[in-house]
Design a protein around this motif. Structure first.
Motif, PDB file in Angstrom:
ATOM      1  N   THR A  24     -14.506  21.517  22.815  1.00 42.14           N
ATOM      2  CA  THR A  24     -15.141  22.756  23.260  1.00 42.14           C
ATOM      3  C   THR A  24     -14.254  23.960  22.950  1.00 42.14           C
ATOM      4  OG1 THR A  24     -16.192  21.531  25.057  1.00 42.14           O
ATOM      5  CG2 THR A  24     -16.195  23.925  25.215  1.00 42.14           C
ATOM      6  N   ALA A  25     -12.989  23.851  23.281  1.00 38.35           N
ATOM      7  CA  ALA A  25     -12.068  24.952  22.999  1.00 38.35           C
ATOM      8  C   ALA A  25     -11.924  25.156  21.498  1.00 38.35           C
ATOM      9  CB  ALA A  25     -10.709  24.677  23.633  1.00 38.35           C
ATOM     10  N   LEU A  26     -11.903  24.074  20.752  1.00 41.37           N
ATOM     11  CA  LEU A  26     -11.806  24.162  19.301  1.00 41.37           C
ATOM     12  C   LEU A  26     -13.030  24.848  18.711  1.00 41.37           C
ATOM     13  CD1 LEU A  26     -10.272  23.427  16.717  1.00 41.37           C
ATOM     14  CD2 LEU A  26     -11.477  21.241  16.730  1.00 41.37           C
ATOM     15  N   GLU A  27     -14.210  24.494  19.204  1.00 43.25           N
ATOM     16  CA  GLU A  27     -15.447  25.126  18.719  1.00 43.25           C
ATOM     17  C   GLU A  27     -15.474  26.617  19.057  1.00 43.25           C
ATOM     18  OE1 GLU A  27     -18.602  22.829  20.393  1.00 43.25           O
ATOM     19  OE2 GLU A  27     -18.281  21.147  19.038  1.00 43.25           O
ATOM     20  N   GLU A  28     -15.015  26.976  20.244  1.00 44.31           N
ATOM     21  CA  GLU A  28     -14.955  28.390  20.630  1.00 44.31           C
ATOM     22  C   GLU A  28     -13.981  29.157  19.734  1.00 44.31           C
ATOM     23  OE1 GLU A  28     -13.995  28.719  24.762  1.00 44.31           O
ATOM     24  OE2 GLU A  28     -15.848  27.744  25.412  1.00 44.31           O
ATOM     25  N   SER A  29     -12.850  28.545  19.453  1.00 39.04           N
ATOM     26  CA  SER A  29     -11.860  29.187  18.590  1.00 39.04           C
ATOM     27  C   SER A  29     -12.410  29.383  17.182  1.00 39.04           C
ATOM     28  CB  SER A  29     -10.595  28.332  18.550  1.00 39.04           C
ATOM     29  OG  SER A  29      -9.652  28.885  17.675  1.00 39.04           O
ATOM     30  N   VAL A  30     -13.085  28.380  16.670  1.00 37.02           N
ATOM     31  CA  VAL A  30     -13.675  28.491  15.330  1.00 37.02           C
ATOM     32  C   VAL A  30     -14.775  29.553  15.321  1.00 37.02           C
ATOM     33  CG1 VAL A  30     -15.067  27.259  13.617  1.00 37.02           C
ATOM     34  CG2 VAL A  30     -13.066  26.156  14.612  1.00 37.02           C
ATOM     35  N   ASN A  32     -14.951  32.198  17.286  1.00 38.65           N
ATOM     36  CA  ASN A  32     -14.281  33.501  17.363  1.00 38.65           C
ATOM     37  C   ASN A  32     -13.719  33.911  16.006  1.00 38.65           C
ATOM     38  OD1 ASN A  32     -14.807  33.899  20.071  1.00 38.65           O
ATOM     39  ND2 ASN A  32     -12.869  33.017  20.739  1.00 38.65           N
ATOM     40  N   LEU A  33     -13.104  32.959  15.325  1.00 38.37           N
ATOM     41  CA  LEU A  33     -12.559  33.256  13.997  1.00 38.37           C
ATOM     42  C   LEU A  33     -13.680  33.590  13.023  1.00 38.37           C
ATOM     43  CD1 LEU A  33      -9.734  30.604  13.663  1.00 38.37           C
ATOM     44  CD2 LEU A  33      -9.491  33.062  13.966  1.00 38.37           C
ATOM     45  N   LYS A  36     -14.742  37.123  13.650  1.00 37.95           N
ATOM     46  CA  LYS A  36     -13.764  38.067  13.122  1.00 37.95           C
ATOM     47  C   LYS A  36     -13.877  38.191  11.610  1.00 37.95           C
ATOM     48  CE  LYS A  36     -10.407  37.608  16.840  1.00 37.95           C
ATOM     49  NZ  LYS A  36      -9.061  37.172  17.225  1.00 37.95           N
TER      50      LYS A  36
END
Length: 88
Positions: A24-30, A32-33, A36
């Motif tokens: 979940t955190a990985l998907e959110e980070s991806v 967000n990137l 950007k």
């Protein structure tokens, strides 16, 4: 016996590694990137269009200044011709 212990240890390690993955955190980070990157892409395209407009303005200004310079030279030549034709 050793094979059983190795097999149990292998299964335990696989479960431990799989359980540690926080997708979940990985998907959110991806995500967000990705957002950007999209924002930067739109800013780059905006800057490119602004730069092309400025480049066109510079070309127009250069052409206008060349025309003004040619007209000034022509006017100076006319004045020089007029001044040389007068006699006292």
């Amino acid at each position: 016996m050793n094979k059983k212990v190795l097999m149990i240890a292998g299964v335990a390690m696989t479960a431990l590694i799989g359980g540690c993955a926080n997708t979940t955190a990985l998907e959110e980070s991806v995500a967000n990137l990705g957002n950007k990157v999209d924002q930067l892409s739109s800013e780059v395209s905006s800057l490119k269009s602004e730069q092309s407009k400025l480049s066109a303005d510079v070309k127009d200004s250069k052409a206008a200044s060349m025309d003004a310079q040619a007209e000034a030279k022509r006017a100076n030549d006319r004045i020089d011709n007029m001044a040389s034709s007068y006699k006292k």
